[in-house]
Design a protein around this motif. Structure first.
Motif, PDB file in Angstrom:
ATOM      1  N   ASP A  76       9.736   1.023  -9.598  1.00 10.85           N
ATOM      2  CA  ASP A  76      10.224   1.082  -8.211  1.00 10.85           C
ATOM      3  C   ASP A  76       9.119   1.519  -7.258  1.00 10.85           C
ATOM      4  N   GLU A  77       8.329   2.521  -7.673  1.00  8.55           N
ATOM      5  CA  GLU A  77       7.239   3.006  -6.821  1.00  8.55           C
ATOM      6  C   GLU A  77       6.182   1.919  -6.606  1.00  8.55           C
ATOM      7  N   VAL A  78       5.855   1.199  -7.655  1.00  7.70           N
ATOM      8  CA  VAL A  78       4.861   0.123  -7.536  1.00  7.70           C
ATOM      9  C   VAL A  78       5.402  -0.986  -6.636  1.00  7.70           C
ATOM     10  N   ASN A  79       6.665  -1.333  -6.808  1.00  6.39           N
ATOM     11  CA  ASN A  79       7.262  -2.386  -5.984  1.00  6.39           C
ATOM     12  C   ASN A  79       7.375  -1.998  -4.519  1.00  6.39           C
ATOM     13  N   ALA A  80       7.365  -0.698  -4.223  1.00  9.75           N
ATOM     14  CA  ALA A  80       7.492  -0.228  -2.841  1.00  9.75           C
ATOM     15  C   ALA A  80       6.129  -0.054  -2.156  1.00  9.75           C
ATOM     16  N   LEU A  81       5.035  -0.313  -2.865  1.00 10.51           N
ATOM     17  CA  LEU A  81       3.710  -0.124  -2.262  1.00 10.51           C
ATOM     18  C   LEU A  81       3.523  -1.006  -1.036  1.00 10.51           C
ATOM     19  N   GLU A  82       2.906  -0.437  -0.029  1.00 11.32           N
ATOM     20  CA  GLU A  82       2.543  -1.172   1.184  1.00 11.32           C
ATOM     21  C   GLU A  82       1.060  -0.974   1.416  1.00 11.32           C
ATOM     22  N   PRO A  83       0.303  -1.999   1.463  1.00 12.54           N
ATOM     23  CA  PRO A  83       0.681  -3.396   1.197  1.00 12.54           C
ATOM     24  C   PRO A  83       1.017  -3.579  -0.284  1.00 12.54           C
ATOM     25  N   PRO A  84       1.775  -4.632  -0.605  1.00  9.62           N
ATOM     26  CA  PRO A  84       2.192  -4.855  -1.993  1.00  9.62           C
ATOM     27  C   PRO A  84       1.001  -5.047  -2.935  1.00  9.62           C
ATOM     28  N   LYS A  85       1.173  -4.521  -4.143  1.00  5.71           N
ATOM     29  CA  LYS A  85       0.140  -4.637  -5.175  1.00  5.71           C
ATOM     30  C   LYS A  85      -0.083  -6.104  -5.521  1.00  5.71           C
ATOM     31  N   GLN A  86      -1.354  -6.488  -5.616  1.00  2.00           N
ATOM     32  CA  GLN A  86      -1.692  -7.865  -5.969  1.00  2.00           C
ATOM     33  C   GLN A  86      -2.305  -7.957  -7.364  1.00  2.00           C
ATOM     34  N   TYR A  87      -2.955  -6.890  -7.830  1.00  3.82           N
ATOM     35  CA  TYR A  87      -3.572  -6.864  -9.148  1.00  3.82           C
ATOM     36  C   TYR A  87      -3.869  -5.418  -9.506  1.00  3.82           C
ATOM     37  N   VAL A  88      -4.415  -5.196 -10.679  1.00  4.56           N
ATOM     38  CA  VAL A  88      -4.733  -3.854 -11.153  1.00  4.56           C
ATOM     39  C   VAL A  88      -6.238  -3.752 -11.348  1.00  4.56           C
ATOM     40  N   PRO A  89      -6.878  -2.678 -10.961  1.00  2.00           N
ATOM     41  CA  PRO A  89      -6.298  -1.523 -10.270  1.00  2.00           C
ATOM     42  C   PRO A  89      -6.074  -1.828  -8.797  1.00  2.00           C
ATOM     43  N   TRP A  90      -4.994  -1.332  -8.267  1.00  2.00           N
ATOM     44  CA  TRP A  90      -4.634  -1.508  -6.865  1.00  2.00           C
ATOM     45  C   TRP A  90      -4.765  -0.152  -6.194  1.00  2.00           C
ATOM     46  N   ILE A  91      -5.838   0.021  -5.451  1.00  2.00           N
ATOM     47  CA  ILE A  91      -6.128   1.305  -4.821  1.00  2.00           C
ATOM     48  C   ILE A  91      -6.039   1.134  -3.317  1.00  2.00           C
ATOM     49  N   VAL A  92      -5.236   2.002  -2.701  1.00  2.00           N
ATOM     50  CA  VAL A  92      -5.034   1.968  -1.254  1.00  2.00           C
ATOM     51  C   VAL A  92      -5.458   3.317  -0.694  1.00  2.00           C
ATOM     52  N   VAL A  93      -6.326   3.302   0.312  1.00  2.00           N
ATOM     53  CA  VAL A  93      -6.777   4.522   0.969  1.00  2.00           C
ATOM     54  C   VAL A  93      -6.442   4.392   2.446  1.00  2.00           C
ATOM     55  N   ASP A  94      -5.669   5.336   2.957  1.00  2.00           N
ATOM     56  CA  ASP A  94      -5.245   5.304   4.366  1.00  2.00           C
ATOM     57  C   ASP A  94      -4.582   3.988   4.732  1.00  2.00           C
ATOM     58  N   GLY A  95      -3.780   3.445   3.826  1.00  2.00           N
ATOM     59  CA  GLY A  95      -3.055   2.208   4.097  1.00  2.00           C
ATOM     60  C   GLY A  95      -3.877   0.942   3.945  1.00  2.00           C
ATOM     61  N   ASN A  96      -5.146   1.061   3.552  1.00  2.00           N
ATOM     62  CA  ASN A  96      -6.013  -0.101   3.410  1.00  2.00           C
ATOM     63  C   ASN A  96      -6.368  -0.325   1.948  1.00  2.00           C
ATOM     64  N   PRO A  97      -6.007  -1.495   1.395  1.00  2.00           N
ATOM     65  CA  PRO A  97      -6.378  -1.769   0.001  1.00  2.00           C
ATOM     66  C   PRO A  97      -7.882  -1.932  -0.135  1.00  2.00           C
ATOM     67  N   LEU A  98      -8.420  -1.467  -1.239  1.00  2.00           N
ATOM     68  CA  LEU A  98      -9.855  -1.560  -1.464  1.00  2.00           C
ATOM     69  C   LEU A  98     -10.258  -2.893  -2.090  1.00  2.00           C
ATOM     70  N   TYR A  99      -9.280  -3.659  -2.563  1.00  2.00           N
ATOM     71  CA  TYR A  99      -9.535  -4.953  -3.186  1.00  2.00           C
ATOM     72  C   TYR A  99     -10.595  -4.814  -4.274  1.00  2.00           C
ATOM     73  N   ALA A 100     -11.577  -5.692  -4.300  1.00  2.00           N
ATOM     74  CA  ALA A 100     -12.569  -5.694  -5.372  1.00  2.00           C
ATOM     75  C   ALA A 100     -13.589  -4.570  -5.233  1.00  2.00           C
ATOM     76  N   ASP A 101     -13.565  -3.854  -4.112  1.00  2.00           N
ATOM     77  CA  ASP A 101     -14.530  -2.775  -3.889  1.00  2.00           C
ATOM     78  C   ASP A 101     -14.009  -1.430  -4.404  1.00  2.00           C
ATOM     79  N   TYR A 102     -13.108  -1.456  -5.380  1.00  2.00           N
ATOM     80  CA  TYR A 102     -12.494  -0.226  -5.873  1.00  2.00           C
ATOM     81  C   TYR A 102     -13.462   0.681  -6.620  1.00  2.00           C
ATOM     82  N   THR A 103     -14.599   0.164  -7.061  1.00  2.00           N
ATOM     83  CA  THR A 103     -15.541   1.017  -7.787  1.00  2.00           C
ATOM     84  C   THR A 103     -16.155   2.082  -6.882  1.00  2.00           C
ATOM     85  N   ASN A 104     -16.043   1.896  -5.582  1.00  2.00           N
ATOM     86  CA  ASN A 104     -16.544   2.886  -4.626  1.00  2.00           C
ATOM     87  C   ASN A 104     -15.413   3.704  -4.014  1.00  2.00           C
ATOM     88  N   PHE A 105     -14.339   3.873  -4.760  1.00  2.00           N
ATOM     89  CA  PHE A 105     -13.171   4.536  -4.185  1.00  2.00           C
ATOM     90  C   PHE A 105     -13.441   5.976  -3.773  1.00  2.00           C
TER      91      PHE A 105
END
Length: 143
Positions: A76-105
């Motif tokens: 339920d928590e994953v399904n409620a993510l905004e923006p919705p999860k598109q793949y793993v890992p799905w990292i969102v910082v301040d409402g902005n997904p990091l997409y492929a740049d997650y290694t610099n999270f």
């Protein structure tokens, strides 16, 4: 394979609840993922022995029904993510997904941090910037 993935998912959820230290559950997650990549779907239990972790509290939690409830809660928590999860890992910082740049999270989390105590991980890659009374933001140094 679907049943193994479901069971593995629930075990991983419970593992993070039973073994609260990341130093315990991250290696287990890595072990299970490695087995999955090797198509050894049924061998996930070997990770307990390999990492010297007692499987009993995790399996007891799973068999009690708590695992199913926690698994559904996580879904339920994953399904409620905004923006919705598109793949793993799905990292969102301040409402902005990091997409492929997650290694610099860490950099992104430090840049978004607002507070008075600078996290240890941010030392050396940031410098404090005053953003108001008793509030400090962090400016990420150019790397």
């Amino acid at each position: 394979m679907e049943n193994y993935l479901t069971l593995q998912y629930l075990i991983l959820v419970l593992l993070t609840r039973v073994y609260l230290m990341q130093t315990d559950h991250f290696p287990f997650i890595y072990c299970v993922e490695k087995l999955y990549q090797e198509k050894k779907y049924t061998e996930w239990e070997t990770c307990f022995e390999e990492l010297d972790l007692d499987p009993k509290p995790v399996l007891d939690c799973y068999n009690s029904g708590i695992g199913q409830a926690l698994g559904l809660q996580y879904i339920d928590e994953v399904n409620a993510l905004e923006p919705p999860k598109q793949y793993v890992p799905w990292i969102v910082v301040d409402g902005n997904p990091l997409y492929a740049d997650y290694t610099n999270f860490v950099r992104d989390v430090c840049k978004a941090y607002r507070g008075s105590n600078i996290p240890r991980a941010c030392l050396g890659i940031t410098r404090p910037v005053t953003i108001g009374p008793n509030r400090v933001g962090l400016h990420v140094n150019e790397l």
